[in-house]
Write a protein that holds these residues in place. Structure first.
Motif, mmCIF file in Angstrom:
data_model
loop_
_atom_site.group_PDB
_atom_site.id
_atom_site.type_symbol
_atom_site.label_atom_id
_atom_site.label_comp_id
_atom_site.label_asym_id
_atom_site.label_seq_id
_atom_site.Cartn_x
_atom_site.Cartn_y
_atom_site.Cartn_z
ATOM 1 N N ARG A 72 -22.792 16.755 21.543
ATOM 2 C CA ARG A 72 -23.978 17.295 21.385
ATOM 3 C C ARG A 72 -25.068 15.993 21.144
ATOM 4 O O ARG A 72 -26.272 17.005 21.541
ATOM 5 N N GLU A 75 -26.130 15.673 24.432
ATOM 6 C CA GLU A 75 -26.902 16.239 25.333
ATOM 7 C C GLU A 75 -27.988 16.042 25.247
ATOM 8 O O GLU A 75 -29.208 17.009 25.574
ATOM 9 N N LYS A 76 -28.609 15.996 23.612
ATOM 10 C CA LYS A 76 -30.306 16.361 22.746
ATOM 11 C C LYS A 76 -30.860 15.430 23.577
ATOM 12 O O LYS A 76 -32.133 15.246 23.864
#
Length: 85
Positions: A72, A75-76
Motif C-alpha cells: 500500500r 502504491e501511494k
C-alpha cells in the motif's frame, strides 16, 4: 481535512522511502513486486540471508507491519516495478 490527511500520509511515506539505502530500495521494489527472497537474491546477485536482512530493515524503516502495508505504501508513493535482469 481529508485531503490534508492524504497529503500528510504521502509525505510520511516519501520521507520513509528516502531513509532507505539504495540497496534497501532495490529490495523494497522487488518485495512489493511479490518476489521471494531467493529470487531477489538471484536478481541482485547477493546471498539470500543478505536479502532477508535488507527486507527486515525495509519493514522497520517503512513502519510496515505486513507485506500488505508495504505494498500500500509503494502504491501511494507511486513506486514503479523494476525490470527483471
Amino acid at each position: 481535512r481529508q485531503r490534508k490527511a492524504v497529503r500528510e500520509e504521502l509525505k510520511t511515506v516519501q520521507e520513509r522511502l528516502c531513509s532507505l539505502t539504495p540497496k534497501e530500495h532495490e529490495v523494497f521494489v522487488y518485495v512489493v513486486m511479490g518476489m521471494a527472497n531467493k529470487v531477489i537474491a538471484d536478481q541482485l546477485h547477493m546471498a539470500e540471508k543478505t536479502v532477508k536482512v535488507h527486507r527486515a530493515s525495509v519493514m522497520h524503516k517503512m513502519g510496515a507491519a505486513s507485506l500488505a502495508d508495504l505494498v500500500r505504501m509503494a502504491e501511494k508513493a507511486g513506486v514503479q516495478p523494476l525490470p527483471t535482469k
